[in-house]
Design an enzyme around this catalytic site. Structure first.
Site, mmCIF file in Angstrom:
data_model
loop_
_atom_site.group_PDB
_atom_site.id
_atom_site.type_symbol
_atom_site.label_atom_id
_atom_site.label_comp_id
_atom_site.label_asym_id
_atom_site.label_seq_id
_atom_site.Cartn_x
_atom_site.Cartn_y
_atom_site.Cartn_z
ATOM 1 N N ASP A 376 0.800 -1.224 0.000
ATOM 2 C CA ASP A 376 0.000 0.000 0.000
ATOM 3 C C ASP A 376 0.829 1.268 0.000
ATOM 4 O OD1 ASP A 376 -2.494 -1.223 -0.164
ATOM 5 O OD2 ASP A 376 -2.564 -1.575 1.994
ATOM 6 N N TYR A 461 -10.119 -1.054 1.575
ATOM 7 C CA TYR A 461 -9.874 -1.163 3.014
ATOM 8 C C TYR A 461 -9.627 0.195 3.647
ATOM 9 C CZ TYR A 461 -9.996 -6.002 4.469
ATOM 10 O OH TYR A 461 -10.426 -7.248 4.841
#
EC number: 1.4.3.-
Length: 753
Positions: A376, A461
């Site tokens: 990420d 998320y």
């Protein structure tokens, strides 16, 4: 009117005036008891913490202007740059070297030059590459130097650059053109012409260094809800490695368990009746799987936290002070929150505490899911930390702070109110005792904690990043995962890779592994690593020697080398592991801070994996290395798109150097395995999905430092516990009258997307 009547009216008037005066005096006294109290806190010299401060929007703009005028090449705004263009990808703070900073903070040395780190993509060169420049001094740049080779040992190949928003837009346009070649199939399978379908990227992009070939998963798009739970069964493989967008190609198509060479082949198979199609209706907003719209009208409000006399912490520039704590805070657009110069009672405990990476690794029987290993940091953990919702993401009366960043554009952007600071009453004693023997008394202290929080939304998320500072000198770091699960189209033996959570939706198993850097300076820079654990010894009882006692004893060990201090993920680790100082406390023990990890991590990638070295930090739940200026981070944003030849491989940091009386860094991995289930719809809940670690004083002090807290409570059987003077808890009834004026709710988080 009689004289008697006049006297009565006059008496009534005097009584009324007296009553009004009493009311006014009472109202005058109440605000005084509610007035904000002056903060009595230790703080370092004003402005010193600015050495760690994130760049201002003005400084970012100055760097852009300098680069545009001094590189001698044309630069295109990254928001519209093609791969064949040159552009500024990002501008962030260049954190000064630790030695320079400490000379400035601790020894009266010169303030380090304020500099920026600029990342540029040079696509319009004979050898396209990624180059990093240090630019300074700010606020008026006058020099730049290429630090790419110094940082990475060589030039960064162009194919390793993160995918930009413009690149995704061009990929989407290609996919839309290709979908038009299968109109009858789309109408039958998805009630679609392709325009109501949305793509989701996977990563990494291929199987060998140099590849830039990505699977994209298609979902039904429904306004007002997460599309991540509505896969249509269609996935496409796009080669977007060429510098010329016109040469990009769709290489493969997957649908419901079968592979096709193109969307045209898919259409021909469908028309010929040789393709099994699962018909999906276009979901409706009021009934779509995963809708977060409330199903009941609002009820009565829940408990509300507020400070009767104002916040007991202060925020000045980038420094927070709270009771004995002092912390400098910031945000890296790639790696997210970072803290520096964490002090307790004026003593530095931690020089740097920063998030490094978040890995999400998936399994599936669909190509997109089975090949996904999101790193990420390459997407932007800090960049995608959006505005926080007051009263839900953080307490309504928390302090909210804006963060600025410059990524994929020449113009700085601001995520307003994207970091919050608040004091949290955990409704749990930090310590307490009720004495029912010899003498009767009660003593205790509430567990009030300073919290620094930000929340990153990384596609589906949402990660809640918390840094907490306790009254006993302990630091707690915690991350919770929530948001939508990522899903695959359910077909075949899908339940080998997760659980079915909808008519055609497979919640795919995955792991979340998070990596942190903790540069502890415990009573100075020079520390060692000590472990303690228990063993049993069998001894005869010394008073009769007739019986055997299983006596636990403490086994202490100093670890001498880095290899000894690299603890494999999920393997047993000593229960007590501490950074120790050469200096003793009052009782002769080394002043220490203990690292305590709370984690339920999944299994790390097998060592045979061709991309394992790119996430080799995940081999270890804890690794302690000597601090080096040339090892500032455990990974790189370039690892995502070339994990087969990683730009930074953490495993290389561990080379068995001595770790006795050295400046040490702890690298900590926490995480959990997530097998999605029905209750993950609409969102994964934070309950049970939180992991992290503690930094706890261990013989650092001579007693628990919270004994000095002004919040301590003590009363005995000989006192009136209901008297405000004897028991501060008895004062709460009057403090409750100090409820603050609540500002109107405001949210502008959608304005900057």
């Amino acid at each position: 009117m009689s004289f008697k009547t006049v006297l009565i009216l006059l008496g009534l008037a005097l009584a009324t005036i007296f009553a009004l005066v009493c009311v006014l005096l009472t109202r005058e006294r109440t605000p005084r008891s509610c007035q904000r109290l002056p903060l009595q806190q230790e703080d370092i010299e004003d402005g010193q913490s600015l050495v760690f401060a994130d760049l201002t929007a003005e400084e970012m703009s100055q760097v852009v202007q300098y680069l545009q005028g001094n590189l001698g090449v044309p630069l295109v705004d990254a928001s519209r740059a093609k791969p064949s263009d040159n552009c500024i990808a990002s501008v962030d703070l260049q954190v000064p070297a630790k030695a320079e900073v400490l000379r400035f903070l601790d020894a009266g040395g010169a303030r380090p030059a304020r500099e920026a780190l600029a990342v540029l993509y040079f696509g319009n060169q004979a050898e396209p590459n990624v180059t990093e420049y240090v630019v300074g001094p700010l606020p008026t740049p006058a020099y730049h130097r290429d630090v790419t080779v110094q940082r990475y040992g060589g030039k960064v190949p162009f194919h390793r650059r993160p995918v930009t928003g413009k690149e995704y837009m061009d990929i989407n346009a290609l996919i839309q053109r290709e979908l038009k070649k299968a109109p009858r199939f789309l109408a039958e399978c998805c009630e679609s012409d392709g325009t109501n379908l949305v793509i989701l990227t996977t990563a990494p992009r291929g199987f060998k260094s140099g590849d830039r070939v990505t699977w994209f998963v298609l979902f039904h798009n429904v306004a007002g809800t997460g599309y991540y739970l509505s896969p249509v069964g269609l996935e496409v493989l796009v080669d977007h490695g060429d510098l010329q967008v016109s040469r990009w190609q769709l290489h493969k198509v997957f649908y419901n368990g079968r592979y096709f060479a193109s969307t045209g082949d898919l259409e021909r198979e469908f028309v010929a009746g040789a393709l099994e199609v699962v018909r999906l209706k276009q979901p409706q907003a009021d009934s779509v799987l995963g809708s977060m719209r409330p199903r009941r009208p609002p009820g009565s409000p829940g408990p509300l936290q507020f400070e009767p006399q104002g916040p007991r912490y202060s925020v000045r520039d980038n420094r927070i002070t709270f009771q004995a704590w002092s912390i400098a805070f910031g945000m890296n657009p790639n790696t997210g929150p970072r803290l520096f110069d964490i002090r307790y009672r004026g003593e530095r405990i931690v020089y740097e505490l920063s998030l490094q990476e978040a890995l999400a690794l998936y399994g599936s029987n669909c190509p997109g899911g089975m090949s996904t290993r999101y790193l990420d940091g390459s997407f932007g953990i800090g960049r995608f930390a959006y505005e926080l919702v007051q009263g839900l993401d953080c307490p309504y009366t928390a302090t909210y702070v804006d963060r600025h960043y410059l990524v994929e554009t020449d113009t700085p952007k601001t995520n307003q109110n994207s970091l919050c600071i608040f004091e949290h009453d955990s409704a749990l004693p930090l310590r307490r005792h009720f004495s029912d023997s010899q003498s009767f008394y009660y003593g205790g202290l509430r567990k009030n904690t300073l919290v620094i929080r930000t929340i990153s939304t990384l596609i589906n998320y949402d990660y809640i990043w918390d840094f907490m500072f306790h009254g006993n000198g302990a630091v707690e770091v915690r991350v919770h995962a929530t948001g939508y699960i990522s899903s695959s189209f359910f077909h075949g033996r899908g339940t080998d890779y997760g659980n079915r959570v909808g008519p055609h939706t497979l919640g795919t198993m995955h792991l979340h592994h998070i990596h942190y850097k903790v540069d502890l300076d415990v009573d100075g820079q020079l520390n060692s690593l000590e472990t303690q654990d228990m063993e049993y010894e069998f001894v005869k009882d010394p008073w009769s020697t007739q019986n055997t006692i299983e006596r636990p004893y403490l086994r202490r060990e100093r670890l001498e080398k880095e290899d000894e201090a690299a603890f494999p993920l999920n393997a047993p680790m000593p229960r007590y592991l501490s950074f120790v100082s050469p200096h003793p406390n009052k009782w002769g023990h080394p002043r220490s801070y203990r690292i305590q990890i709370i984690s339920f991590a999944g299994k790390h990638l097998p060592s045979s994996s061709s991309m394992e070295r790119s996430v080799s930090w995940g081999r270890y739940q804890l690794a302690v290395t000597r601090r080096k200026e040339e090892e500032p981070t455990s990974t790189s944003i370039y690892n995502q798109n070339d994990p087969w030849m990683p730009t930074v491989a953490f495993a290389d940091f561990i080379n068995n150097e001595t770790i006795t009386n050295e400046d040490l860094v702890a690298w900590i991995t926490v995480g959990f395995l997530h097998v999605p289930h029905a209750e993950d719809v609409p969102n994964t809940v934070t309950v049970g999905n939180g992991v992290g670690f503690f930094l706890r004083p261990y013989n650092y002090f001579s007693e628990d430092p919270s004994v000095d807290s002004p919040d301590s409570v003590y009363f005995s059987s000989e006192q009136d516990a209901g008297a405000c003077g004897a028991n501060p808890l008895a004062c709460l009834s009057s403090a409750a009258a100090c409820a603050p004026h609540m500002p109107p709710f405001h949210f502008g988080g959608f304005l900057n997307l």
